[in-house]
Scaffold this active site. Sequence first.
Site, mmCIF file in Angstrom:
data_model
loop_
_atom_site.group_PDB
_atom_site.id
_atom_site.type_symbol
_atom_site.label_atom_id
_atom_site.label_comp_id
_atom_site.label_asym_id
_atom_site.label_seq_id
_atom_site.Cartn_x
_atom_site.Cartn_y
_atom_site.Cartn_z
ATOM 1 N N THR A 16 42.517 12.677 17.093
ATOM 2 C CA THR A 16 43.285 13.295 16.005
ATOM 3 C C THR A 16 44.692 13.657 16.446
ATOM 4 O OG1 THR A 16 41.292 14.119 14.973
ATOM 5 C CG2 THR A 16 43.295 15.309 14.458
ATOM 6 N N SER A 62 37.567 9.294 19.253
ATOM 7 C CA SER A 62 36.841 9.501 20.524
ATOM 8 C C SER A 62 35.350 9.176 20.419
ATOM 9 C CB SER A 62 37.060 10.906 21.071
ATOM 10 O OG SER A 62 36.342 11.858 20.355
ATOM 11 N N ASP A 96 35.971 15.081 19.497
ATOM 12 C CA ASP A 96 34.520 14.897 19.322
ATOM 13 C C ASP A 96 33.786 14.736 20.649
ATOM 14 O OD1 ASP A 96 34.972 15.018 16.636
ATOM 15 O OD2 ASP A 96 34.556 12.905 16.221
HETATM 16 N N1 ASP Z 1 37.201 12.218 15.299
HETATM 17 C C1 ASP Z 1 38.301 12.737 16.086
HETATM 18 C C2 ASP Z 1 38.110 12.245 17.510
HETATM 19 O O1 ASP Z 1 37.314 12.731 18.200
HETATM 20 C C3 ASP Z 1 38.356 14.208 16.031
HETATM 21 C C4 ASP Z 1 39.484 14.849 16.811
HETATM 22 O O2 ASP Z 1 40.145 14.294 17.648
HETATM 23 O O3 ASP Z 1 39.692 16.067 16.577
HETATM 24 O O4 ASP Z 1 38.737 11.335 17.915
#
Ligand code: ASP
Length: 325
Positions: A16, A62, A96
């Site tokens: 993110t 991630s 994540d």
């Molecule tokens: N889905 C995202 C990830 O883990 C969530 C984040 O980075 O906050 O890449």
Amino acid sequence: MVRRRGTILVLATGGTIAGVGEQGNIAGYRPGRLTADELLKEIPNIEDVAPIETVQICNVNSDDITADIWLQLAAIINRESKDDNVKGFVITHGTDTLEETAYFLNLTVKTKKSVIITGAMRPATAISADGPMNLYQAVCAAAAPETEGQGVLAVFADRIYTARSVTKTSTYQLTAISAGRMGAIGVIRDGKVYLYETTFKTHTHKSEFDVSRLDKLPSVSILYFHVDASAEFLKFAIEHSDGIVIAGAGAGEVSLEYGKIIESADVPVVISSRVDDGLITEDMLLFEGTIAANNLSPQKAAVLLRLALTVTKDKEHIANMFAKY
Ligand code: ASP
């Protein structure tokens, strides 16, 4: 080009923090869109903190991080940390699975140099995106002498956590990356690091795990126990994995049917708990031949079991590793 003294290497993997969405919005964005250089442009005067070099390892959500990416990260850190001009490393990562990557590196990088991991809860295009501040603080932490020899640390929302304790505790809050009941070991304010505690657990240069010659890791499956959990899934997982982690109910408990299968498994079975504060010690084990995860979450126990299996299949030996790391 000769590297300047005190260089910080920013190893970017996506998440993110590198996410892009509708201007201003928090949800509905795409992670892993911006490069490390684009992220750093949002932090004026970052070069006043330290000279920075970037390496774009990948640019993924991630949940798409793989053992292959872990091995690449460990290899780069192990190689570049030998350069006297490198002071430390910052890894940008999705939140994540940040805790899994942090713990893997904590057990496989052979350096006392600072290794800091960070990310963000809001995409770069959100109002009050948290990425630039987290990245700034991570670079400051990596440049600070206090973070040397402390193992891999996570910096997030003004706080500093050990790789072993750090975990994602919320799906939306800015303080989502924390350490639950274990707490932070320090804070960071205006680029200054204040460390109050240290870990007793073995890590980095003292860890026995050497992944330098590996191109893959043993496979470990996590089975989450619940009422009427399918014994067939458990049998399938045992047949198709090198090791099993059980996220048991309460103090690592499972049904009698599940327990029988666990006792006859021919691969190591680690018992952890699906409970947030889930300590499982050896004297709490209910099934013959199982290994206690201590206070490691199921996902952290899986990281350690994968590494343990690169050394041994012996259950007692693995149990000693769970006590040590
Ligand atoms: N889905 C995202 C990830 O883990 C969530 C984040 O980075 O906050 O890449």
